[in-house]
Write a protein that holds these residues in place. Structure first.
Motif, mmCIF file in Angstrom:
data_model
loop_
_atom_site.group_PDB
_atom_site.id
_atom_site.type_symbol
_atom_site.label_atom_id
_atom_site.label_comp_id
_atom_site.label_asym_id
_atom_site.label_seq_id
_atom_site.Cartn_x
_atom_site.Cartn_y
_atom_site.Cartn_z
ATOM 1 N N ALA A 96 0.828 -1.207 0.000
ATOM 2 C CA ALA A 96 0.000 0.000 0.000
ATOM 3 C C ALA A 96 0.860 1.254 0.000
ATOM 4 N N HIS A 97 1.951 1.236 0.742
ATOM 5 C CA HIS A 97 2.865 2.377 0.766
ATOM 6 C C HIS A 97 3.488 2.596 -0.611
ATOM 7 N N HIS A 98 3.903 1.508 -1.261
ATOM 8 C CA HIS A 98 4.481 1.602 -2.598
ATOM 9 C C HIS A 98 3.467 2.153 -3.602
ATOM 10 N N GLU A 99 2.205 1.742 -3.454
ATOM 11 C CA GLU A 99 1.154 2.192 -4.366
ATOM 12 C C GLU A 99 0.610 3.562 -4.012
ATOM 13 N N LYS A 100 1.167 4.169 -3.007
ATOM 14 C CA LYS A 100 0.827 5.534 -2.583
ATOM 15 C C LYS A 100 -0.651 5.668 -2.212
ATOM 16 N N LEU A 101 -1.162 4.677 -1.465
ATOM 17 C CA LEU A 101 -2.527 4.796 -0.972
ATOM 18 C C LEU A 101 -2.642 5.935 0.026
ATOM 19 N N TRP A 102 -1.540 6.290 0.653
ATOM 20 C CA TRP A 102 -1.452 7.502 1.454
ATOM 21 C C TRP A 102 -0.265 8.310 0.932
ATOM 22 N N SER A 103 -0.265 9.584 1.194
ATOM 23 C CA SER A 103 0.768 10.470 0.664
ATOM 24 C C SER A 103 2.143 10.131 1.244
ATOM 25 N N ARG A 104 3.070 9.810 0.356
ATOM 26 C CA ARG A 104 4.448 9.581 0.802
ATOM 27 C C ARG A 104 5.046 10.881 1.332
ATOM 28 N N GLU A 105 4.633 12.007 0.762
ATOM 29 C CA GLU A 105 5.151 13.298 1.202
ATOM 30 C C GLU A 105 4.722 13.587 2.640
ATOM 31 N N LEU A 106 3.457 13.332 2.963
ATOM 32 C CA LEU A 106 2.990 13.556 4.334
ATOM 33 C C LEU A 106 3.630 12.558 5.296
ATOM 34 N N PHE A 107 3.802 11.319 4.861
ATOM 35 C CA PHE A 107 4.471 10.302 5.672
ATOM 36 C C PHE A 107 5.877 10.768 6.042
ATOM 37 N N GLU A 108 6.622 11.269 5.075
ATOM 38 C CA GLU A 108 7.990 11.724 5.335
ATOM 39 C C GLU A 108 8.005 13.009 6.143
ATOM 40 N N SER A 109 7.012 13.878 5.925
ATOM 41 C CA SER A 109 6.925 15.105 6.706
ATOM 42 C C SER A 109 6.684 14.787 8.184
ATOM 43 N N ALA A 110 5.793 13.826 8.447
ATOM 44 C CA ALA A 110 5.542 13.422 9.832
ATOM 45 C C ALA A 110 6.804 12.827 10.455
ATOM 46 N N LEU A 111 7.490 11.956 9.724
ATOM 47 C CA LEU A 111 8.721 11.360 10.255
ATOM 48 C C LEU A 111 9.771 12.422 10.555
ATOM 49 N N SER A 112 9.771 13.485 9.787
ATOM 50 C CA SER A 112 10.768 14.542 9.979
ATOM 51 C C SER A 112 10.532 15.333 11.264
ATOM 52 N N ARG A 113 9.360 15.166 11.885
ATOM 53 C CA ARG A 113 9.077 15.804 13.171
ATOM 54 C C ARG A 113 9.504 14.928 14.350
ATOM 55 N N SER A 114 9.862 13.671 14.088
ATOM 56 C CA SER A 114 10.175 12.754 15.179
ATOM 57 C C SER A 114 11.471 13.137 15.883
ATOM 58 N N HIS A 115 11.492 12.952 17.208
ATOM 59 C CA HIS A 115 12.713 13.104 18.002
ATOM 60 C C HIS A 115 13.410 11.770 18.227
#
Length: 397
Positions: free
Chosen positions: A231-250
């Motif tokens: 599902a991630h490969h098929e972009k069922l959700w935004s890869r950009e938002l996924f990476e943006s959220a990860l970029s907020r992680s501590h």
């Protein structure tokens, strides 16, 4: 002293780091708040603890705070040993303790059973008082709906949920009230029927502020393991938002030895995360939301969404430093208790319990989808529309 509200605590277990300790101790001992040590202007006068184990600390608290008395039943804790309701507010804390699990992996905490025993006292007494219930309403959707309906029919203030909507945020930003939102993602960690609720609350407390308010959810589908990566490969959700959220992680796990800040590749994520899980669902107004659990990769809760006519990205982390690894105090419980205090004093909830009703239903639907081989679950029962409060309740400090 007599005009101070009297509070009863109904709990499953009371030990170090249990939710009962985090909440009840703050009513007894106070907590740091806005540059001072704050003592709630109310008295916790009764305590019911269902399970007393070797690590119990309730006996210590009862000895050190003699104005709080322990009772052997819920009814006696609410009536102070008398015939009628004798308190002005109720804490229901049904988290932790030794309880069985069902075939779906849901821990059968007795939140509904405790709630109904409380309601029986309300009915016999001919009056009710404000109630806070920790975490989601119940593992059983029908029971959760019944609990909500009873609170509405009896007319008592009712709040529930966790610390995620009220804790600090990094950065300290909010979803602008009334803005358009087309997609939201939360990347968090933890287990099914437990921390998935935290991640869903992270999402919901943000997207409920969108234009038109919350409209309810029409369907949900879960993905786990290899189907998640597909599902991630098929972009069922935004890869950009996924990476943006990860970029907020501590707490992003280093993907290569000797480095602490590279962003992991997809192949590296697959090595790190052995059992990824996602719940994707569509709201009745077309908003798409995705809750993702990435155990091994992060240990925090991170949100990102497309907002406004230009599809700008808004992202933040709900800061939840867990003891004992990152803190000694679990201070994210302080804003939760502060909101509970406000409800007990005013008789009005500071945020809508409909949020918790909806996220309770989303947890149950996610569990059902996973149990049913990741089937798409229609959710007409989650036609839950409500408006967010104008003032957001997260902790600004």
């Amino acid at each position: 002293m007599d005009n101070r509200p009297k509070i009863a605590a109904i709990t499953t277990i009371y030990h170090k780091y249990a939710h009962t300790q985090h909440i009840v101790d703050r009513f007894l001992e106070g907590y740091g708040w806005n540059s001072r040590h704050h003592y709630p202007p109310m008295d916790l006068v009764s305590l019911y603890v269902e399970q007393v184990k070797d690590n119990d600390i309730s006996k210590d608290r009862l000895e050190r705070f003699p104005t709080m008395k322990g009772y052997p039943t819920i009814a006696e804790a609410l009536t102070l040993g008398g015939e009628e309701l004798a308190v002005d507010g109720v804490l229901l804390i049904g988290e932790h303790g030794e309880y069985p699990s069902n075939d779906k992996g849901q821990r059968l905490y007795p939140r509904y059973e405790h709630f109904m025993e409380m309601v029986e006292v309300f009915q016999k007494s001919g009056r009710s008082v404000p109630v806070f219930l920790d975490k989601h309403l119940s593992w059983n959707w029908d029971w959760a709906q019944e609990m909500y309906d009873i609170s509405q029919s009896m007319g008592f203030a009712f709040m529930a949920g966790s610390s995620l909507p009220v804790t600090w945020r990094t950065p300290s930003i909010d979803m602008p009230l009334g803005t358009s939102v087309s997609e939201g993602v939360c990347v968090g960690y933890g287990g099914v029927d437990s921390y998935d609720f935290h991640a869903l609350e992270t999402l919901q407390c943000m997207v409920e502020r969108r234009e038109g308010g919350e409209s309810g959810v029409k369907w949900l589908q879960a993905y786990r393991g290899e189907s998640f990566w597909t599902a991630h490969h098929e972009k069922l959700w935004s890869r950009e938002l996924f990476e943006s959220a990860l970029s907020r992680s501590h707490t992003l796990t280093p993907s290569r030895p000797g480095f602490n800040n590279p962003f992991p590749t997809l192949d590296e994520m697959r090595e790190i995360v052995k059992d990824p899980i996602a719940y994707q669902y569509e709201h009745n107004d077309g908003l798409k939301s995705t809750m993702i659990l990435m155990n091994g990769l992060v240990q925090d809760f991170n949100f990102a969404a497309y907002i406004g006519s230009n599809q700008d990205i808004l992202s933040t982390q709900m800061y939840l430093p867990m003891p004992p690894a990152r803190t000694t105090l679990a201070n994210f419980f302080s804003p939760l208790v502060n909101n509970i205090e406000k409800m007990f004093l005013s008789g009005e909830a500071t945020y809508p319990v409909e949020r918790t009703l909806l996220t309770t239903g989303l947890v149950a639907a996610g569990v059902d989808s996973l149990f049913d081989d990741e089937a798409k679950i229609d959710t007409p029962h989650l036609d839950i529309a409500y408006q967010a409060t104008e003032d957001s309740t997260f902790w600004r400090t």
